[in-house]
Design a protein around this motif. Structure first.
Motif, short mmCIF file in Angstrom:
data_model
loop_
_atom_site.label_atom_id
_atom_site.label_comp_id
_atom_site.label_asym_id
_atom_site.label_seq_id
_atom_site.Cartn_x
_atom_site.Cartn_y
_atom_site.Cartn_z
N LEU A 104 47.29 43.26 49.07
CA LEU A 104 46.66 42.07 49.20
C LEU A 104 45.19 41.94 49.67
CD1 LEU A 104 47.55 38.84 48.84
CD2 LEU A 104 47.60 38.97 51.38
N PHE A 105 44.27 41.43 48.57
CA PHE A 105 43.09 41.31 48.73
C PHE A 105 42.74 40.01 49.63
CE2 PHE A 105 38.62 40.79 47.86
CZ PHE A 105 37.77 41.77 48.01
N GLU A 106 42.32 40.03 50.70
CA GLU A 106 41.94 38.81 51.56
C GLU A 106 43.23 37.79 51.83
OE1 GLU A 106 39.77 34.83 51.69
OE2 GLU A 106 38.15 36.48 50.68
N GLY A 107 43.86 38.12 52.66
CA GLY A 107 45.03 37.20 53.05
C GLY A 107 44.55 36.40 54.29
N PRO A 246 48.64 29.36 47.10
CA PRO A 246 48.95 30.67 46.68
C PRO A 246 47.95 31.67 47.20
CG PRO A 246 49.04 28.88 44.89
CD PRO A 246 48.39 28.19 46.00
N PHE A 247 48.17 32.79 47.21
CA PHE A 247 47.37 33.88 47.40
C PHE A 247 46.27 33.97 46.26
CE2 PHE A 247 50.96 35.71 49.59
CZ PHE A 247 50.48 35.71 50.93
N TRP A 248 44.94 34.44 46.55
CA TRP A 248 44.01 34.42 45.36
C TRP A 248 44.30 35.05 44.28
CZ3 TRP A 248 42.99 30.70 48.23
CH2 TRP A 248 42.41 30.78 49.50
N LYS A 249 43.75 34.73 43.20
CA LYS A 249 43.82 35.45 41.77
C LYS A 249 42.79 36.47 42.08
CE LYS A 249 43.87 33.16 38.27
NZ LYS A 249 43.43 32.10 37.06
N ASP A 250 43.20 37.80 41.57
CA ASP A 250 42.31 38.85 41.82
C ASP A 250 42.14 39.59 40.40
OD1 ASP A 250 41.13 41.30 42.21
OD2 ASP A 250 42.50 42.06 43.75
N VAL A 251 41.02 39.47 39.76
CA VAL A 251 40.82 40.05 38.25
C VAL A 251 40.48 41.37 38.45
CG1 VAL A 251 40.39 37.57 37.42
CG2 VAL A 251 38.42 39.49 38.10
N GLY A 252 40.51 42.14 39.84
CA GLY A 252 40.10 43.52 39.67
C GLY A 252 38.38 43.68 39.48
N GLY A 353 39.58 34.12 43.29
CA GLY A 353 39.61 32.40 43.63
C GLY A 353 40.95 32.09 43.63
N PHE A 354 41.13 30.82 43.78
CA PHE A 354 42.34 29.90 43.58
C PHE A 354 43.24 30.37 42.54
CE2 PHE A 354 45.25 26.42 43.67
CZ PHE A 354 45.67 26.23 45.05
N ASP A 355 44.48 30.52 42.75
CA ASP A 355 45.37 31.09 41.68
C ASP A 355 45.80 29.71 40.75
OD1 ASP A 355 46.92 32.39 40.07
OD2 ASP A 355 48.29 33.17 41.44
N THR A 356 45.01 29.40 39.78
CA THR A 356 45.19 28.31 39.11
C THR A 356 44.68 28.76 37.66
OG1 THR A 356 45.39 25.90 38.69
CG2 THR A 356 43.24 26.86 39.49
N GLU A 357 45.17 28.00 36.71
CA GLU A 357 44.88 28.18 35.38
C GLU A 357 43.95 27.15 34.52
OE1 GLU A 357 44.72 31.04 33.79
OE2 GLU A 357 46.13 32.09 35.40
N PHE A 358 43.21 27.31 33.60
CA PHE A 358 42.33 25.95 33.23
C PHE A 358 43.40 25.53 31.93
CE2 PHE A 358 37.78 27.53 34.26
CZ PHE A 358 38.24 27.60 35.38
N ALA A 359 44.33 24.84 32.31
CA ALA A 359 45.52 24.49 31.50
C ALA A 359 45.31 23.37 30.70
CB ALA A 359 46.89 24.29 32.12
N TYR A 381 36.29 24.75 39.85
CA TYR A 381 37.08 26.20 40.24
C TYR A 381 36.25 26.77 41.47
CZ TYR A 381 39.92 30.27 40.02
OH TYR A 381 40.42 31.26 40.18
N VAL A 382 34.86 26.63 41.32
CA VAL A 382 34.15 27.58 42.34
C VAL A 382 34.20 26.96 43.62
CG1 VAL A 382 31.71 26.52 42.13
CG2 VAL A 382 32.17 29.19 42.64
N THR A 383 34.58 25.61 43.71
CA THR A 383 34.96 24.86 44.82
C THR A 383 36.08 24.76 45.44
OG1 THR A 383 34.70 22.93 43.69
CG2 THR A 383 32.60 23.33 44.55
N MET A 384 36.89 25.67 44.91
CA MET A 384 38.38 25.78 45.31
C MET A 384 38.56 27.03 46.20
SD MET A 384 40.03 24.01 42.22
CE MET A 384 41.94 24.32 42.66
N ARG A 385 39.19 27.25 47.15
CA ARG A 385 39.69 28.45 47.93
C ARG A 385 40.52 28.05 49.03
NH1 ARG A 385 38.03 33.74 46.65
NH2 ARG A 385 38.51 35.22 48.32
N ASP A 386 40.14 28.24 50.45
CA ASP A 386 40.96 27.98 51.60
C ASP A 386 41.35 26.29 51.48
OD1 ASP A 386 39.79 30.36 52.12
OD2 ASP A 386 40.63 30.29 53.92
#
Length: 784
Positions: A104-107, A246-252, A353-359, A381-386
C-alpha cells in the motif's frame, strides 16, 4: 542523443526559489430558532469492535514534528487460503510492505473524523501471505503539527491487528521492532511549507539509510522492541473510525512527457521535467554520485497561491542509488536541482489520487466549452484526496463553498466512488459542530476555527446536503446530519421586518471581489439552507416539520421582496456599492425572485460582473433558469475565456487572473471555477435528477446557440445518455437506465413529436411539451 537544450535551465536552488515567486410557522420559529446549545460536540462516532492490540511507538526519542518511524514484525501463519484483513491506524500516514513487496502506497487519512478521534484502515491481505514465516513492515510519517486538514493527536503511534475471519492472528505489541528511521531529517532549511499545511518538507539523507530494511531476510536483531503507549481505544487517538473512502489509485512509476536521454552528467543545471497535467505526484530518480551532494525536488506550484508549499530534498551517498520522495506535491513541471558531477541514470514520477474514474462526458459543437469542461474535470480531480480541497498546494483545505461546487461537478463527471468523499465531508462537518451549535470550515483542522456563515449555509442547504441525497438516495447519511443541521439553523433569527438578522460569524466573507451586498447574500443563502432542510425533513417523513419550514420560507420570501426590491434590482438598505450580480443570481436560483422580476434581473446581469469564479456559477445558473440560455453561454465564455484559453495550465484558477490578478493568493488550481461544467450537463444537455437516487430524472435541454450536445452521466441507477441535435429538425437520443424514468421536455414551438417513429401524447407546461419514458433507448424527433 543529447538531452534537449530547452529542458535544461542554468540556475541554482536559490535562483529557482526566486523564479517560482512568479481561495415556519410560529412553532417552527420557536423550534428552529431556539437557544438550545448542547454541552459537548455533537458527533456520532463509528466505533469498531474491541481492539485488543496496543498502540506502539519507538523507545528512542522522536522529534516533535516530521518524524518517520520504521516498524517490523515477523510472524508465522499456517492457513493462507482464508480471507485475511489487516486493521491499522496511525497518526499520520504509512507505507505498508509484506515480505519485501509494497502493498500500500500511502495509507492512513489525515486525522479528524471529529475533534477527538482517529481514522483506521482495513487492508485486504487475502492471498498475499505465505505459509510459515511472514514479515510485515510499516514506514510511518508523523506530521506532529496542526493544519487546516489535520488535527494532530500530539503523539506518534501505530496500532494494528491481523484477522482471518473472526480469528485474531497478530497484534501490535512490544514484540514488534521499531526505530526512528535515521535517514529522514526532521528539520529542513527555510523556507518551510506555509502554516496551513500539516506536512513538512521531506528531507532524506541517504548516508544514514538502512539498506534492504523492508525485506524479509533483513536482520533486525539489534533493533529495540516497540514501546507500548496504550491498549485498544486509548487517548490521545481515542475512538477508531473506519476509513470511509477508497485507497488511492496508484499508476506506478512513469516517464516524464519530455524526452530526456539517459545517462547524462549534470553540469549544475536544473532539470525541467514536464508532467502530463496538474496532478498529485511523487518524484523519483536513479543516479550515481559522490556522497554529501544535495538534490532538491519541487514543482512549478511550489509557491502556488502566494505561499510556500512542499518540496523534497535528498543528500546523496557514495555510488549508485535510487530514491522516491513519499510526500505528494502537485504541479505541471517537476524541477530536479542536481549538483554538478552527478550522473543521472533515470528520472520518473508516480501519480496517485482519489480512486475514481472520469466516467462522465459532455461534448458540444463549440470547442471552447469542451476545453472548459476538460480543465474543470482536471481541476476537480487534483483537489480530491483525503478530503475535497480548495487547492492542492497552498492549503489542501476543505472549505465548504468549494466542496458544494466540487461535489456538484463530481455527480456528473466522475463515477460513483466519488460520492464517498462528499459523505465523509458531510459527516465531518457536522461531527465538528461546537457546543454553541455553530459549524465552521475547513475541517478537520487543528489551527483554524472560524465560521464563514455564508459558506456554512450553502453547505447544509439545497446545493450541499440535499444535492448529495438527490444524487445518491443515501437516506442514512441524511438522518445523521438532519438534527445537527437543525441545531445550526436555530442560531439564525429574523428581524422585525421579516428578513434575516445577519450573523457575522468569525469571517463575513461572502465572496472574493468588490460590490458584495452581504445582507442580500445572507438572506438568499439562509433561504437555500431552509429549502434543503425542508426537503431533508420530507425525505425523513417529518412532514409537520417540513410544512413548518415551508411556512417560514413563505414569510421570508414576502419580506425579502418587500424590503429589498427597488428600482429594478435587489439591494439592501445600507448597501452603497454597485448592484451585486451574485445576489441577483442567488435570488433567482433560491426561488426568492419570481418570474415577474426576471426581465429586470436580466438587464442587471448584462452589465454587472463582480462575482468571483465561485459565485459566477450561481449567476450563470440564474440566467438558465430565467430562460436566457444564449446569454448564459455568452457570459460564461466572456468570464472564463482567459483561463480556458490559457495554454500554460491544465487547471482552472482561483480568480479571473493569475497571481496578483487573482483572488486570495491567486492559485491556478481551484475547483470552484468548474461550475460551468455542471451547468452544461444540467441545463444545456438538460439532465437533472428529480427524485432521490435518480429514480426519476428529466431531460429538458436548453441548448441556446449550441447545435449539437452529447452527454453521458454515470448515475447510481446506471448511465444516462443524451444527444441533442438542435437544427432544422430537433432530435433527442436518450438512453434511460433500468429502474428509472425520465420526463422529456420539448420546446413548445415544435408541433409534431415522434418517439421511435410513433407520435407521442404529451402534456403541456409553460414553454414546453412533456411526456414520460421508462428505461430503454429512445429517438425523439420534432418539427416546427
Amino acid at each position: 542523443m543529447k538531452m534537449v537544450k530547452s529542458h535544461r535551465i542554468k540556475f541554482g536552488v536559490g535562483y529557482l526559489f526566486v523564479l517560482l515567486l512568479i481561495l415556519g410557522s410560529c412553532d417552527l420559529r420557536k423550534d428552529i430558532q431556539k437557544e438550545a446549545y448542547p454541552k459537548q460536540y455533537n458527533y456520532h462516532p463509528i466505533i469498531t469492535a474491541n481492539w485488543r492490540a496496543s498502540w506502539i511507538t519507538t523507545q528512542n526519542a522522536l522529534p516533535e514534528k516530521n518524524a518517520w518511524i520504521a516498524f517490523r514484525k515477523q510472524f508465522v501463519i499456517e492457513n493462507t487460503g482464508t480471507p485475511t484483513t489487516l486493521r491499522i491506524a496511525v497518526d499520520s500516514k504509512y507505507w505498508l510492505y509484506l515480505n519485501g513487496e509494497m502493498i500500500l502506497f500511502e495509507g492512513g487519512l489525515k486525522r479528524g473524523p471529529n475533534p477527538d478521534d482517529t481514522y483506521y484502515d482495513e487492508v485486504d491481505l487475502s492471498g498475499k501471505l505465505q505459509k510459515s514465516e511472514n514479515t510485515l513492515v510499516v514506514l510511518m510519517w508523523y506530521f506532529g503539527k496542526e493544519g487546516m486538514t489535520h488535527k494532530s493527536s500530539g503523539q506518534a503511534g501505530m496500532i494494528t491487528e491481523l484477522y482471518q475471519g473472526d480469528s485474531l492472528l497478530m497484534t501490535s505489541d512490544d514484540s514488534w521492532k521499531a526505530i526512528p528511521h535515521p535517514a529522514y531529517v526532521s528539520e529542513s532549511e527555510d523556507p518551510q511549507p506555509n502554516w496551513r499545511l500539516p506536512e513538512s518538507n521531506v528531507v532524506f539523507d541517504a548516508r544514514e539509510d538502512i539498506p534492504e530494511w523492508v525485506n524479509s531476510d533483513f536482520d533486525d536483531s539489534n533493533w529495540p522492541s516497540a514501546k507500548i503507549l496504550g491498549t485498544g481505544i486509548a487517548p490521545p487517538w481515542n475512538n477508531l473510525v473506519k476509513r470511509p473512502i477508497p485507497f488511492w489509485k496508484d499508476v506506478g512509476l512513469k516517464n516524464y512527457e519530455n524526452t530526456i536521454s539517459f545517462p547524462f552528467v549534470s553540469n549544475g543545471d536544473t532539470i525541467k521535467c514536464n508532467l502530463p497535467y496538474n496532478g498529485q505526484f511523487t518524484p523519483y530518480f536513479k543516479i550515481k554520485s559522490k556522497d554529501g551532494k544535495r538534490i532538491t525536488m519541487l514543482t512549478d506550484n511550489y509557491k502556488g497561491g502566494s505561499e510556500y508549499n512542499m518540496r523534497a530534498e535528498y543528500v546523496t551517498k557514495e555510488g549508485q542509488q535510487a530514491y522516491e520522495s513519499l510526500g505528494w506535491i502537485n504541479g505541471h513541471v517537476m524541477y530536479y536541482v542536481i549538483p554538478e558531477g552527478i550522473e543521472v541514470l533515470d528520472l520518473k514520477y508516480r501519480e496517485t489520487g482519489f480512486d475514481t474514474e472520469f466516467a462522465g462526458s459532455i461534448q458540444v459543437d463549440d470547442d471552447f466549452y469542451n476545453q472548459m469542461c476538460k480543465k474543470a474535470i482536471r481541476t476537480l480531480y487534483v483537489t480530491m484526496r483525503d478530503n475535497y480541497m480548495d487547492t492542492p498546494g497552498r492549503e489542501r483545505a476543505q472549505w465548504w463553498g468549494d466542496v458544494v461546487l466540487e461535489s456538484g461537478e463530481a455527480f456528473y463527471a466522475l463515477d460513483r466512488s466519488a460520492d464517498a468523499l462528499m459523505r465523509k465531508g458531510m459527516l465531518e462537518l457536522m461531527n465538528w459542530q461546537r457546543p454553541d451549535s455553530t459549524i465552521f470550515s475547513p475541517i478537520p483542522a487543528g489551527n483554524w476555527n472560524q465560521e464563514l456563515p455564508g459558506q456554512m449555509l450553502m453547505s447544509v442547504g439545497y446545493y450541499g446536503f440535499w444535492n448529495y441525497y438527490l444524487n445518491t438516495g443515501n437516506l442514512e447519511t441524511i438522518k445523521k446530519v438532519h438534527e445537527p443541521v437543525k441545531r445550526y439553523l436555530s442560531l439564525w433569527k429574523l428581524k422585525d421586518d421579516g428578513t434575516l438578522n445577519v450573523r457575522r460569524g468569525d469571517w463575513t466573507w461572502g465572496d472574493w471581489g468588490d460590490n458584495r451586498d452581504i445582507p442580500l447574500l445572507m438572506n438568499t443563502q439562509y433561504y437555500l439552507a431552509l429549502k434543503g432542510y425542508a426537503k431533508m425533513s420530507e425525505a425523513m417523513r417529518k412532514q409537520k416539520e417540513a410544512d413548518s419550514v415551508a411556512y417560514l420560507m413563505k414569510g421570508l420570501k414576502t419580506a425579502f421582496n418587500e424590503q429589498f426590491w427597488r428600482d429594478g434590482h435587489y439591494r439592501s438598505k445600507d448597501y452603497k456599492g454597485k448592484t451585486d450580480d451574485r445576489s441577483q443570481g442567488l435570488a433567482v436560483v433560491s426561488g426568492l425572485a419570481d418570474s415577474d422580476k426576471y426581465e429586470a434581473i436580466f438587464q442587471v446581469l448584462q452589465t454587472e460582473k463582480h462575482a468571483s469564479p465561485y459565485m459566477e456559477k450561481y449567476v450563470l445558473e440564474a440566467l438558465y433558469m430565467m430562460g436566457y440560455e444564449d446569454f448564459a453561454l455568452h457570459r460564461m465564455k466572456e468570464r472564463f475565456s482567459k483561463m480556458v484559453l490559457d495554454t500554460t495550465y491544465t487547471t482552472l484558477w482561483e480568480g479571473w487572473g493569475v497571481g496578483a490578478e487573482g483572488f486570495g493568493g491567486g492559485t491556478t488550481n481551484h475547483a470552484w471555477s468548474g461550475g460551468g461544467l455542471t451547468l452544461l450537463y444540467q441545463y444545456a444537455a438538460g439532465i437533472e435528477p428529480t427524485s432521490a437516487g435518480w429514480e426519476t430524472f428529466r431531460v429538458r435541454s436548453q441548448p441556446g446557440f449550441l447545435k449539437h450536445i452529447s452527454a453521458l452521466v454515470p448515475t447510481v441507477k446506471g448511465t444516462v445518455k443524451v444527444e441533442v441535435k438542435n437544427e432544422e429538425t430537433y432530435q433527442l437520443i436518450i438512453e434511460v437506465p433500468d429502474e428509472t424514468k425520465a420526463m422529456v421536455y420539448i420546446p413548445s414551438k415544435y408541433k409534431g413529436i415522434m418517439v421511435n417513429g410513433v407520435e407521442v401524447v404529451y402534456a403541456e407546461e409553460e414553454g414546453f411539451k412533456l411526456f414520460e419514458i421508462d428505461s430503454g433507448y429512445y429517438k425523439v424527433e420534432a418539427t416546427e
